[in-house]
Motif scaffolding. Structure first.
Motif, PDB file in Angstrom:
ATOM      1  N   GLY A   1       0.815  -1.215   0.000  1.00 13.86           N
ATOM      2  CA  GLY A   1       0.000   0.000   0.000  1.00 13.86           C
ATOM      3  C   GLY A   1       0.846   1.260   0.000  1.00 13.86           C
ATOM      4  O   GLY A   1       0.505   2.250  -0.658  1.00 13.86           O
ATOM      5  N   ILE A   2       1.954   1.231   0.727  1.00 14.18           N
ATOM      6  CA  ILE A   2       2.881   2.370   0.700  1.00 14.18           C
ATOM      7  C   ILE A   2       3.404   2.566  -0.720  1.00 14.18           C
ATOM      8  O   ILE A   2       3.462   3.687  -1.233  1.00 14.18           O
ATOM      9  CB  ILE A   2       4.031   2.158   1.698  1.00 14.18           C
ATOM     10  CG1 ILE A   2       3.522   2.295   3.137  1.00 14.18           C
ATOM     11  CG2 ILE A   2       5.173   3.148   1.448  1.00 14.18           C
ATOM     12  CD1 ILE A   2       4.523   1.900   4.203  1.00 14.18           C
TER      13      ILE A   2
ATOM     14  N   ALA B   1       0.712   3.918  -3.109  1.00 12.39           N
ATOM     15  CA  ALA B   1       0.451   5.350  -2.921  1.00 12.39           C
ATOM     16  C   ALA B   1       1.631   6.197  -3.366  1.00 12.39           C
ATOM     17  O   ALA B   1       1.447   7.354  -3.762  1.00 12.39           O
ATOM     18  CB  ALA B   1       0.140   5.632  -1.450  1.00 12.39           C
TER      19      ALA B   1
ATOM     20  N   ARG C   1       2.189   9.032  -6.984  1.00  9.75           N
ATOM     21  CA  ARG C   1       2.470  10.377  -6.458  1.00  9.75           C
ATOM     22  C   ARG C   1       3.748  10.920  -7.072  1.00  9.75           C
ATOM     23  O   ARG C   1       3.831  12.100  -7.408  1.00  9.75           O
ATOM     24  CB  ARG C   1       2.584  10.324  -4.934  1.00  9.75           C
ATOM     25  CG  ARG C   1       2.823  11.684  -4.309  1.00  9.75           C
ATOM     26  CD  ARG C   1       2.509  11.675  -2.828  1.00  9.75           C
ATOM     27  NE  ARG C   1       3.402  10.895  -2.033  1.00  9.75           N
ATOM     28  CZ  ARG C   1       4.471  11.407  -1.408  1.00  9.75           C
ATOM     29  NH1 ARG C   1       4.767  12.686  -1.519  1.00  9.75           N
ATOM     30  NH2 ARG C   1       5.232  10.635  -0.676  1.00  9.75           N
TER      31      ARG C   1
ATOM     32  N   LEU D   1      -3.464  13.325  -0.723  1.00  5.85           N
ATOM     33  CA  LEU D   1      -4.200  12.120  -0.348  1.00  5.85           C
ATOM     34  C   LEU D   1      -3.254  10.925  -0.262  1.00  5.85           C
ATOM     35  O   LEU D   1      -3.278  10.156   0.708  1.00  5.85           O
ATOM     36  CB  LEU D   1      -5.315  11.853  -1.364  1.00  5.85           C
ATOM     37  CG  LEU D   1      -6.124  10.572  -1.159  1.00  5.85           C
ATOM     38  CD1 LEU D   1      -6.966  10.669   0.112  1.00  5.85           C
ATOM     39  CD2 LEU D   1      -7.013  10.315  -2.371  1.00  5.85           C
ATOM     40  N   GLN D   2      -2.409  10.772  -1.280  1.00  9.71           N
ATOM     41  CA  GLN D   2      -1.458   9.649  -1.304  1.00  9.71           C
ATOM     42  C   GLN D   2      -0.414   9.795  -0.199  1.00  9.71           C
ATOM     43  O   GLN D   2      -0.038   8.807   0.449  1.00  9.71           O
ATOM     44  CB  GLN D   2      -0.780   9.548  -2.678  1.00  9.71           C
ATOM     45  CG  GLN D   2      -1.736   9.390  -3.850  1.00  9.71           C
ATOM     46  CD  GLN D   2      -2.740   8.272  -3.646  1.00  9.71           C
ATOM     47  OE1 GLN D   2      -2.397   7.170  -3.214  1.00  9.71           O
ATOM     48  NE2 GLN D   2      -4.002   8.543  -3.950  1.00  9.71           N
TER      49      GLN D   2
ATOM     50  N   LYS E   1      -1.834   8.561   3.034  1.00 10.88           N
ATOM     51  CA  LYS E   1      -1.877   7.100   3.145  1.00 10.88           C
ATOM     52  C   LYS E   1      -0.547   6.565   3.645  1.00 10.88           C
ATOM     53  O   LYS E   1      -0.492   5.683   4.519  1.00 10.88           O
ATOM     54  CB  LYS E   1      -2.217   6.472   1.786  1.00 10.88           C
ATOM     55  CG  LYS E   1      -3.617   6.762   1.304  1.00 10.88           C
ATOM     56  CD  LYS E   1      -3.825   6.184  -0.086  1.00 10.88           C
ATOM     57  CE  LYS E   1      -5.198   6.535  -0.642  1.00 10.88           C
ATOM     58  NZ  LYS E   1      -5.409   5.997  -2.003  1.00 10.88           N
TER      59      LYS E   1
ATOM     60  N   ARG F   1       0.001   7.461   7.379  1.00  8.88           N
ATOM     61  CA  ARG F   1      -0.786   6.627   8.286  1.00  8.88           C
ATOM     62  C   ARG F   1      -0.218   5.214   8.374  1.00  8.88           C
ATOM     63  O   ARG F   1      -0.172   4.616   9.459  1.00  8.88           O
ATOM     64  CB  ARG F   1      -2.256   6.600   7.855  1.00  8.88           C
ATOM     65  CG  ARG F   1      -2.979   7.923   8.077  1.00  8.88           C
ATOM     66  CD  ARG F   1      -4.468   7.795   7.845  1.00  8.88           C
ATOM     67  NE  ARG F   1      -4.833   7.399   6.489  1.00  8.88           N
ATOM     68  CZ  ARG F   1      -4.965   8.251   5.464  1.00  8.88           C
ATOM     69  NH1 ARG F   1      -4.754   9.553   5.642  1.00  8.88           N
ATOM     70  NH2 ARG F   1      -5.309   7.807   4.275  1.00  8.88           N
ATOM     71  N   ALA F   2       0.214   4.674   7.236  1.00  7.68           N
ATOM     72  CA  ALA F   2       0.809   3.329   7.239  1.00  7.68           C
ATOM     73  C   ALA F   2       2.088   3.301   8.072  1.00  7.68           C
ATOM     74  O   ALA F   2       2.320   2.359   8.837  1.00  7.68           O
ATOM     75  CB  ALA F   2       1.091   2.877   5.811  1.00  7.68           C
TER      76      ALA F   2
END
Length: 198
Positions: free
Chosen positions: A99-100, A103, A107, A125-126, A129, A132-133
């Motif tokens: 997910g990192i 994102a 970007r 937004l990316q 993410k 937060r991860a």
């Protein structure tokens, strides 16, 4: 077996790191091909890397599938634990690492384009993410080990990619436990032998 080669792709790095961890990297032929090459599209209709061609001629994609296939070869301890809590923990970590990357890669492309309100919103937004991860990984760093599971490898590749492509946005501040874990694994063969380059 042959696998598409890219010194910059973190997804290719993850697959090759898995092969190294399994002790089968000498069985992988590196296949250098452009994503626009029709030969790649014949093997992988998505035209993406990594793509792995098995010894039986079967094309596998993308990195989660390739890594699980590589985990079925050789006699090293599995990177994908058997069914149960350990497996879900490893797969969850893989999802965080991937997910990192998911994102971060778009970007990077968006940053290079003319900036408008929509593009800036997308970039932020990316970035959120990823932030937060990283915060989750910092809190759950005890679940990370010395590259013994697919989750460990995915997270290490993601952090390495942030160092490689986003050095101007250092991830280490505010994440001392994650920094210490990464320092403990970046010199291990799966990471040391797959350092990205442009």
């Amino acid at each position: 077996m042959k696998i598409t080669a890219s010194a910059a792709s973190p997804y290719v790095r993850k697959a090759i790191a898995c092969a190294i961890a399994r002790g089968i990297d000498n069985q992988l032929e590196r296949w250098t091909i452009a994503t626009t090459d029709p030969v790649l599209s014949e093997s992988n209709p998505l035209g993406k890397i990594p793509t792995l061609i098995t010894d039986q001629g079967v094309a596998l994609f993308d990195s989660p599938v390739i890594c699980e296939y590589l985990d079925s070869i050789g006699s090293a301890p599995p990177l994908f634990p058997a069914a149960g809590p350990a497996r879900w923990a490893a797969l969850r970590l893989q999802a965080l690492g991937d997910g990192i990357l998911d994102a971060s890669q778009p970007r990077r492309r968006e940053i290079a384009l003319p900036q408008d309100e929509g593009r800036i919103g997308y970039i932020n937004l990316q970035r959120g993410k990823v932030a937060r991860a990283l915060d989750v990984l910092e809190k759950e760093v005890a679940s990370l080990g010395p590259l013994k599971t697919i989750g460990d490898i995915a997270v290490a590749c993601a952090l390495g990619y942030l160092d490689f492509r986003f050095a101007n946005e250092p991830w280490r501040p505010g994440h001392p436990k994650l920094e210490a874990w990464y320092a403990s694994v970046e010199g291990l063969p799966p990471m040391a032998k797959t350092v990205p380059s442009a």
